[in-house]
Structure formats: C-alpha cells, structure tokens
Design a protein around this motif. Structure first.
Motif, PDB file in Angstrom:
ATOM      1  N   THR A 237       0.831  -1.202   0.000  1.00 38.95           N
ATOM      2  CA  THR A 237       0.000   0.000   0.000  1.00 38.95           C
ATOM      3  C   THR A 237       0.866   1.253   0.000  1.00 38.95           C
ATOM      4  OG1 THR A 237      -0.151  -0.082   2.407  1.00 38.95           O
ATOM      5  CG2 THR A 237      -1.937  -1.109   1.156  1.00 38.95           C
ATOM      6  N   GLY A 238       0.303   2.328  -0.518  1.00 39.10           N
ATOM      7  CA  GLY A 238       1.003   3.608  -0.572  1.00 39.10           C
ATOM      8  C   GLY A 238       0.902   4.202  -1.959  1.00 39.10           C
ATOM      9  N   ILE A 239       1.643   5.277  -2.169  1.00 43.26           N
ATOM     10  CA  ILE A 239       1.652   5.932  -3.478  1.00 43.26           C
ATOM     11  C   ILE A 239       2.936   5.549  -4.192  1.00 43.26           C
ATOM     12  CG2 ILE A 239       1.654   8.148  -4.687  1.00 43.26           C
ATOM     13  CD1 ILE A 239      -0.079   9.251  -2.426  1.00 43.26           C
ATOM     14  N   TRP A 240       2.776   5.067  -5.426  1.00 41.92           N
ATOM     15  CA  TRP A 240       3.887   4.554  -6.225  1.00 41.92           C
ATOM     16  C   TRP A 240       4.027   5.362  -7.505  1.00 41.92           C
ATOM     17  CZ3 TRP A 240       6.803   0.653  -4.196  1.00 41.92           C
ATOM     18  CH2 TRP A 240       6.263  -0.018  -3.113  1.00 41.92           C
ATOM     19  N   ASN A 241       5.273   5.708  -7.836  1.00 40.60           N
ATOM     20  CA  ASN A 241       5.584   6.374  -9.100  1.00 40.60           C
ATOM     21  C   ASN A 241       5.869   5.271 -10.106  1.00 40.60           C
ATOM     22  OD1 ASN A 241       6.854   7.699 -11.270  1.00 40.60           O
ATOM     23  ND2 ASN A 241       7.533   9.336  -9.919  1.00 40.60           N
ATOM     24  N   ILE A 242       5.075   5.214 -11.180  1.00 37.27           N
ATOM     25  CA  ILE A 242       5.230   4.100 -12.120  1.00 37.27           C
ATOM     26  C   ILE A 242       6.342   4.359 -13.141  1.00 37.27           C
ATOM     27  CG2 ILE A 242       2.819   3.498 -11.776  1.00 37.27           C
ATOM     28  CD1 ILE A 242       2.312   4.309 -14.681  1.00 37.27           C
ATOM     29  N   GLY A 243       6.952   5.534 -13.087  1.00 38.07           N
ATOM     30  CA  GLY A 243       8.132   5.797 -13.906  1.00 38.07           C
ATOM     31  C   GLY A 243       7.873   6.381 -15.277  1.00 38.07           C
ATOM     32  N   THR A 244       6.636   6.617 -15.640  1.00 39.10           N
ATOM     33  CA  THR A 244       6.348   7.221 -16.940  1.00 39.10           C
ATOM     34  C   THR A 244       5.402   8.395 -16.769  1.00 39.10           C
ATOM     35  OG1 THR A 244       4.516   5.687 -17.340  1.00 39.10           O
ATOM     36  CG2 THR A 244       6.656   5.066 -18.232  1.00 39.10           C
ATOM     37  N   GLU A 245       5.719   9.468 -17.421  1.00 39.46           N
ATOM     38  CA  GLU A 245       4.869  10.655 -17.510  1.00 39.46           C
ATOM     39  C   GLU A 245       4.340  11.128 -16.157  1.00 39.46           C
ATOM     40  OE1 GLU A 245       2.401  10.967 -21.025  1.00 39.46           O
ATOM     41  OE2 GLU A 245       3.074   8.966 -21.577  1.00 39.46           O
ATOM     42  N   ASN A 246       5.225  11.040 -15.142  1.00 40.97           N
ATOM     43  CA  ASN A 246       4.880  11.532 -13.813  1.00 40.97           C
ATOM     44  C   ASN A 246       3.569  10.923 -13.294  1.00 40.97           C
ATOM     45  OD1 ASN A 246       5.579  13.030 -11.560  1.00 40.97           O
ATOM     46  ND2 ASN A 246       4.284  14.735 -12.184  1.00 40.97           N
ATOM     47  N   THR A 247       3.337   9.656 -13.599  1.00 42.17           N
ATOM     48  CA  THR A 247       2.115   8.984 -13.181  1.00 42.17           C
ATOM     49  C   THR A 247       2.321   8.343 -11.811  1.00 42.17           C
ATOM     50  OG1 THR A 247       1.468   8.568 -15.460  1.00 42.17           O
ATOM     51  CG2 THR A 247       0.420   7.214 -13.780  1.00 42.17           C
ATOM     52  N   LYS A 248       1.344   8.585 -10.931  1.00 39.22           N
ATOM     53  CA  LYS A 248       1.396   8.036  -9.579  1.00 39.22           C
ATOM     54  C   LYS A 248       0.116   7.243  -9.320  1.00 39.22           C
ATOM     55  CE  LYS A 248       4.370  11.685  -8.317  1.00 39.22           C
ATOM     56  NZ  LYS A 248       4.843  12.665  -7.480  1.00 39.22           N
ATOM     57  N   VAL A 249       0.309   6.065  -8.729  1.00 36.80           N
ATOM     58  CA  VAL A 249      -0.807   5.166  -8.423  1.00 36.80           C
ATOM     59  C   VAL A 249      -0.832   4.943  -6.913  1.00 36.80           C
ATOM     60  CG1 VAL A 249      -1.712   2.823  -8.718  1.00 36.80           C
ATOM     61  CG2 VAL A 249      -0.712   4.025 -10.666  1.00 36.80           C
ATOM     62  N   GLU A 250      -2.010   5.094  -6.328  1.00 34.32           N
ATOM     63  CA  GLU A 250      -2.168   4.815  -4.903  1.00 34.32           C
ATOM     64  C   GLU A 250      -2.793   3.433  -4.745  1.00 34.32           C
ATOM     65  OE1 GLU A 250      -3.780   6.771  -0.786  1.00 34.32           O
ATOM     66  OE2 GLU A 250      -4.766   7.375  -2.645  1.00 34.32           O
ATOM     67  N   ILE A 251      -2.095   2.581  -3.971  1.00 38.33           N
ATOM     68  CA  ILE A 251      -2.608   1.246  -3.671  1.00 38.33           C
ATOM     69  C   ILE A 251      -3.165   1.282  -2.257  1.00 38.33           C
ATOM     70  CG2 ILE A 251      -2.058  -1.197  -3.393  1.00 38.33           C
ATOM     71  CD1 ILE A 251       0.199  -0.836  -5.407  1.00 38.33           C
ATOM     72  N   THR A 252      -4.425   0.873  -2.139  1.00 44.20           N
ATOM     73  CA  THR A 252      -5.095   0.813  -0.846  1.00 44.20           C
ATOM     74  C   THR A 252      -5.562  -0.615  -0.597  1.00 44.20           C
ATOM     75  OG1 THR A 252      -7.210   1.422  -1.861  1.00 44.20           O
ATOM     76  CG2 THR A 252      -5.872   3.218  -0.976  1.00 44.20           C
ATOM     77  N   ALA A 253      -5.869  -0.902   0.668  1.00 44.99           N
ATOM     78  CA  ALA A 253      -6.325  -2.242   1.036  1.00 44.99           C
ATOM     79  C   ALA A 253      -7.608  -2.159   1.839  1.00 44.99           C
ATOM     80  CB  ALA A 253      -5.252  -2.954   1.846  1.00 44.99           C
ATOM     81  N   ALA A 254      -8.486  -3.104   1.598  1.00 44.35           N
ATOM     82  CA  ALA A 254      -9.713  -3.256   2.377  1.00 44.35           C
ATOM     83  C   ALA A 254     -10.015  -4.739   2.498  1.00 44.35           C
ATOM     84  CB  ALA A 254     -10.864  -2.524   1.711  1.00 44.35           C
ATOM     85  N   ASP A 255     -10.097  -5.235   3.720  1.00 46.12           N
ATOM     86  CA  ASP A 255     -10.405  -6.648   3.977  1.00 46.12           C
ATOM     87  C   ASP A 255      -9.437  -7.596   3.270  1.00 46.12           C
ATOM     88  OD1 ASP A 255     -12.624  -5.920   5.564  1.00 46.12           O
ATOM     89  OD2 ASP A 255     -13.887  -5.760   3.773  1.00 46.12           O
ATOM     90  N   GLY A 256      -8.152  -7.249   3.233  1.00 46.14           N
ATOM     91  CA  GLY A 256      -7.139  -8.119   2.648  1.00 46.14           C
ATOM     92  C   GLY A 256      -7.041  -8.080   1.136  1.00 46.14           C
TER      93      GLY A 256
END
Length: 116
Positions: free
Chosen positions: A24-43
């Motif tokens: 979980t957290g915010i990840w920089n995917i390395g292209t065009e300043n794109t950031k993805v946030e991974i969240t968790a709910a119930d595993g």
C-alpha cells in the motif's frame, strides 16, 4: 532430521516475512509523472491513478484490482490503458520498490514502480 526441520522453519519464516511486506502507498510508475495509490480493504488491494501527465491516464483510473496475497506473492489484475484490457499480475516488493510481472498469453512483461 534436525537440519530439515531448521530449513523448513527458515523457509516458513521467509514466506511469512514476505507476506508482511506492505504494497500500500503511493507509487511512481516511472512514466509521464504517473502516480498510483494502492489501498487495502479486507485483505484485498486495489490501485488507482492519483496523478498523471498522460492524457490517457486520468486521476481516478483503476490500474490494479483484486490483488490478494496467495502462494507467497501478491496476485491480481492490472489494467493496460494502451490495450484497454485487464491482465493477470504478480506483485513483489519491499519498502521502496514494487516489481510487477504482467502476463498476456505467452508474453510476460516486468514493470518496476518506486515508492513516492
């Protein structure tokens, strides 16, 4: 026999340690300043674009879904904006890096994301 028990104990400890690695957290995917946030709910984890300079990847676009820890790794699906399809993915990471292997037919592509 004692060596086998110790080896099995170490193996289970390593697997349990990998299970505790949060993705979980915010990840920089390395292209065009794109950031993805991974969240968790119930595993179950999911990932959504939170920022991007790519016109095809607007904030709110789902990138990961149904990601669960299974058989020693995080497994789920990843969206390909180029093909507009979902593909099976295996995610393995540590605190600062996330390696994602995406399988499409016989071809596997590995992506590396970095913690933002």
């Amino acid at each position: 026999m004692e060596k086998i028990i110790i080896t099995l104990g170490i193996l289970f400890w390593v697997i349990a340690l990998r299970a505790q690695t949060p993705i979980t957290g915010i990840w920089n995917i390395g292209t065009e300043n794109t950031k993805v946030e991974i969240t968790a709910a119930d595993g179950v984890c999911s990932g959504t674009v939170v920022a991007s300079d790519n016109a095809n990847l607007k904030a709110g676009t789902a990138m990961l879904r149904n990601v669960q820890f299974s058989r020693g790794a995080w497994r789920g699906e990843m969206f390909s904006p180029k093909n507009r399809k979902w593909y099976n993915a295996v995610l393995e990471g540590n605190d600062n890096e996330l390696e994602i292997s995406v399988k499409a037919g016989l071809v596997t592509k590995t992506l590396n994301w970095r913690k933002d």
